[in-house]
Design an enzyme around this catalytic site. Structure first.
Site, PDB file in Angstrom:
ATOM      1  N   HIS A  37      -4.892   7.546   5.410  1.00  0.00           N
ATOM      2  CA  HIS A  37      -3.883   8.283   6.518  1.00  0.00           C
ATOM      3  C   HIS A  37      -2.739   8.815   5.913  1.00  0.00           C
ATOM      4  CE1 HIS A  37      -2.448   4.442   6.241  1.00  0.00           C
ATOM      5  NE2 HIS A  37      -1.312   4.670   6.940  1.00  0.00           N
ATOM      6  N   ASP A  38      -2.466   8.653   4.590  1.00  0.00           N
ATOM      7  CA  ASP A  38      -1.061   9.096   4.058  1.00  0.00           C
ATOM      8  C   ASP A  38      -1.105  10.205   2.990  1.00  0.00           C
ATOM      9  OD1 ASP A  38       0.433   7.197   5.313  1.00  0.00           O
ATOM     10  OD2 ASP A  38      -0.127   5.650   3.631  1.00  0.00           O
TER      11      ASP A  38
ATOM     12  N   ASP B  64       0.498  -3.844   5.015  1.00  0.00           N
ATOM     13  CA  ASP B  64       1.491  -2.589   4.400  1.00  0.00           C
ATOM     14  C   ASP B  64       2.366  -2.837   3.581  1.00  0.00           C
ATOM     15  OD1 ASP B  64       1.733   0.115   5.509  1.00  0.00           O
ATOM     16  OD2 ASP B  64       3.912  -0.662   5.866  1.00  0.00           O
TER      17      ASP B  64
ATOM     18  N   GLU C  52      -1.406  -3.286   0.142  1.00  0.00           N
ATOM     19  CA  GLU C  52      -0.767  -1.897  -0.101  1.00  0.00           C
ATOM     20  C   GLU C  52       0.213  -1.967  -1.227  1.00  0.00           C
ATOM     21  OE1 GLU C  52       0.513   2.449   1.466  1.00  0.00           O
ATOM     22  OE2 GLU C  52       1.478   0.450   2.229  1.00  0.00           O
TER      23      GLU C  52
ATOM     24  N   ASP D 271      -4.457  -4.027  10.264  1.00  0.00           N
ATOM     25  CA  ASP D 271      -3.289  -3.729   9.487  1.00  0.00           C
ATOM     26  C   ASP D 271      -2.247  -4.383   9.903  1.00  0.00           C
ATOM     27  OD1 ASP D 271      -1.690  -2.168   7.840  1.00  0.00           O
ATOM     28  OD2 ASP D 271      -3.140  -0.441   8.528  1.00  0.00           O
TER      29      ASP D 271
HETATM   30  O1  TEU Z   1       2.903   3.597   3.411  1.00  0.00           O
HETATM   31  C1  TEU Z   1       3.481   3.072   2.240  1.00  0.00           C
HETATM   32  C2  TEU Z   1       4.031   4.502   1.262  1.00  0.00           C
HETATM   33  O2  TEU Z   1       4.900   4.123   0.915  1.00  0.00           O
HETATM   34  C3  TEU Z   1       3.233   5.516   1.110  1.00  0.00           C
HETATM   35  O3  TEU Z   1       1.882   5.761   1.165  1.00  0.00           O
HETATM   36  C4  TEU Z   1       4.021   6.653   1.992  1.00  0.00           C
HETATM   37  O4  TEU Z   1       3.236   7.006   3.251  1.00  0.00           O
HETATM   38  C5  TEU Z   1       3.850   7.736   0.922  1.00  0.00           C
HETATM   39  O5  TEU Z   1       4.121   7.585  -0.285  1.00  0.00           O
HETATM   40  C6  TEU Z   1       5.004   8.658   1.454  1.00  0.00           C
HETATM   41  O6  TEU Z   1       4.945   9.658   0.394  1.00  0.00           O
HETATM   42  C7  TEU Z   1       2.677   2.832   4.444  1.00  0.00           C
HETATM   43  C8  TEU Z   1       1.594   3.204   5.438  1.00  0.00           C
HETATM   44  O7  TEU Z   1       0.491   3.712   4.853  1.00  0.00           O
HETATM   45  C9  TEU Z   1       2.375   4.366   6.020  1.00  0.00           C
HETATM   46  O8  TEU Z   1       1.758   5.050   6.873  1.00  0.00           O
HETATM   47  C10 TEU Z   1       3.777   4.063   6.578  1.00  0.00           C
HETATM   48  O9  TEU Z   1       4.427   5.216   7.001  1.00  0.00           O
HETATM   49  C11 TEU Z   1       4.596   3.255   5.662  1.00  0.00           C
HETATM   50  O10 TEU Z   1       3.808   2.214   4.944  1.00  0.00           O
HETATM   51  C12 TEU Z   1       5.533   2.456   6.436  1.00  0.00           C
HETATM   52  O11 TEU Z   1       5.278   1.353   7.386  1.00  0.00           O
END
Ligand code: TEU
Length: 544
Positions: A322-323, A199, A248, A98
């Protein structure tokens, strides 16, 4: 895996903190992943993607990197990572890292210098801005709540953080920043990494700093120079080296995603988008309670399937990460045992028969559920805790907030992998860093391996089918009976062959629509078809 086309791959996402703990400190580690490589090979995936394992204060569980070249001690050492890559390669499993380069932790040396000294060359690595009045430079909102600018009284300036206040956005308009970030990527390529997940990579090009009618997204999402930067990054790093990449993309569009992934543009291999996972939001608001809008889910998935295919781009497809909450709880039914199993198999099949590269998030393959936390003390995630505070401040009722968190919190997917029915689900000999759902006595990897009818066997079968039948990877897609209230129906077409997929999203038996011929060779079937009715959560795939 030899020189196989990456597009035929399936990726398994690992969240190391919750994967497998070998030290007894209650948190997973790299040795824990090595220990489970046999299992990953048994599952049959081609790649594993590790969420960030770099040095980090862990305010956002590693998405706040303080050193791109060091491994977080909690996970192990660089030697452990080396061993993981070597051992994975021996098993024909590739490893994706990542890369979080939209922002760094405020603990990163670059930020520390930038913050300490206004005249430091690192100051321009970030966005420090003055404000004309007492308000922050713009009214943009952080994705984790509150204004996106943090005030520093010492210099009377603010810095930008689109995420947590400890995640400062990097200034990609500074060529020096781009150069040092390409060095990071090249270091990991040299290390032997086979691919990258980038990311929030569509947020790197900030447009003008102006007040927004909304929350600011329109100024930095798919920003003005994003395609130039991604093309440049591709050329300076992984472009000609055959690595698989996935970006992403937050709140993006089909047109942009075609540009990000059309091979001749030399940007990225594939993209994640999230539109299909906002179908249980109210007016786009995450912190709300709503049921799945099934028509919306189908419409969005199909719009992306058709749009990206026609435009020559490439989708990464997924239900879980994971989100996100666990899909079986979210779009299936985990309230009873047969329903959990049936709906998880149906959801897996529907997704894996779509066009694109499928991702499986750890535990999804055994149908892990949301944990059902009912106390704020059980939550660990920074976004969830911020949301709790903000909703409290807005005078929401405690129970209502807990219901929202229960439905949407990122911690839903961050509970440890349930390996066995033993102590702490076989995850740790210590105290797990976050509670483990009580259903681990039944839902665990050991039980799933023993059970020939398990969800795990369905995932293995889907992966094997993909490796064998090119239609799954390359076939075009044709949506059918889109207005149907319970069934998701589509066909894939490739080289004169067609596969029909019929999936029942309801728990009741449903009549197959008139005119739909379900004849041909059955490739997958879960649930029965009797008298032209398909079982609740049944799914069938036939080659025609
Ligand atoms: O996530 C980006 C992001 O905007 C989302 O998936 C977010 O966590 C969610 O919409 C909130 O409601 C990425 C990563 O996957 C996440 O774990 C990190 O916290 C984020 O970037 C910041 O690096």
């Amino acid at each position: 895996m030899s020189q196989k086309d990456w597009r035929k791959s399936v990726v398994y996402q690992i969240y190391p903190k919750s994967f497998n703990d070998t030290t007894g400190n209650g948190e997973g580690d790299l040795q824990g992943i090595i220990e489970k490589l046999d299992y990953i090979q048994y599952l049959g995936v081609d790649y594993i993607w590790l969420t960030p394992v770099y040095e980090s204060p862990m305010n956002d569980n590693g998405y706040d990197i303080s050193n791109y070249y060091k491994i977080n001690e909690q996970f192990g050492t660089i030697e452990d990572l080396e061993m993981l890559v070597t051992e994975a390669h021996k098993k024909d499993i590739k490893v994706m890292m990542d890369i979080v380069i939209n922002h760094t932790s405020t603990e990163h040396e670059w930020f520390k210098q930038a913050y300490a000294d206004k005249h430091s060359p690192y100051r321009d690595y970030y966005f420090f801005r003055k404000s004309a009045d007492t308000e922050p430079p713009t009214n943009w909102e952080s994705k984790f709540g509150g204004n996106a600018w943090k005030y520093d009284a010492k210099t009377d300036e603010y810095y930008l953080h689109l995420f947590d206040v400890t995640q400062a956005d990097l200034n990609w308009d500074n060529p020096e920043v781009r150069r040092v970030l390409y060095d990071v990527i090249n270091y990991w390529i040299g290390f032997g990494i086979d691919g990258f997940r980038f990311d929030v990579i569509n947020l790197i090009s900030k447009g003008e700093f102006k007040n927004s009618e909304k929350i600011g997204k329109e100024f930095y999402t798919d920003g003005p120079r994003v395609h130039d930067y991604l093309h440049e990054m591709n050329r300076h790093t992984f472009g000609d080296k055959g690595l698989m990449t996935v970006g992403e993309m937050s709140s993006t569009t089909i047109d942009h995603c075609i540009k990000y992934t059309a091979p001749d543009r030399q940007e990225l291999s594939s993209v994640f988008n999230f539109h299909h996972l906002k179908v249980d939001y109210v007016d786009g608001e995450k912190w709300s309670n709503a049921k799945l809008d099934f028509h919306k889910l189908k419409d969005i998935l199909m719009e992306w399937q058709l749009g990206i295919y026609e435009g020559g781009g490439w989708n990464a497809i997924f239900w879980c990460n994971h989100d996100q909450p666990r899909v079986v709880t979210r779009f299936g039914d985990d309230t009873s045992e047969p329903l959990r199993k049936q709906s998880a198999k149906m959801l897996a099949t529907v997704l894996h028969m779509l066009q694109g590269t499928p991702y499986i998030y750890q535990g999804e393959e055994i149908g892990m559920t949301d944990p059902g936390f009912d106390d704020i003390k059980q939550y660990r995630d920074v976004e969830s805790l911020n949301a709790y505070d903000n909703l409290k401040a807005a005078e929401y009722d405690e129970q209502e907030i807990l219901t929202m968190l229960g439905q949407k919190s990122r911690d839903n997917s961050r509970t440890p992998v349930q390996w066995t029915a033993g102590e702490n689900a076989g995850f740790t000999s210590g105290t797990p860093w976050i509670d483990i759902p009580s259903n681990f006595d039944k839902i665990n990897v050991e039980a799933a391996i023993e059970d020939e009818q398990s969800i795990l066997q369905t995932y293995r079968h889907l992966i094997q089918l993909r490796h064998k039948h090119d239609i799954i990877t390359y076939g075009s897609i044709e949506p059918l009976f889109m207005d149907h209230n319970e069934l998701f129906i589509y066909k894939r077409h490739y080289n004169g062959e067609s596969w029909l997929v019929v999936a029942n999203f309801s728990k009741e038996r449903v009549e197959i629509p008139e005119g739909l011929e379900i004849n041909g060779q059955v490739m997958i079937q879960h649930g029965q078809m009797i008298d032209s009715q398909i079982d609740g959560f049944g799914v069938i795939v036939v080659a025609q």
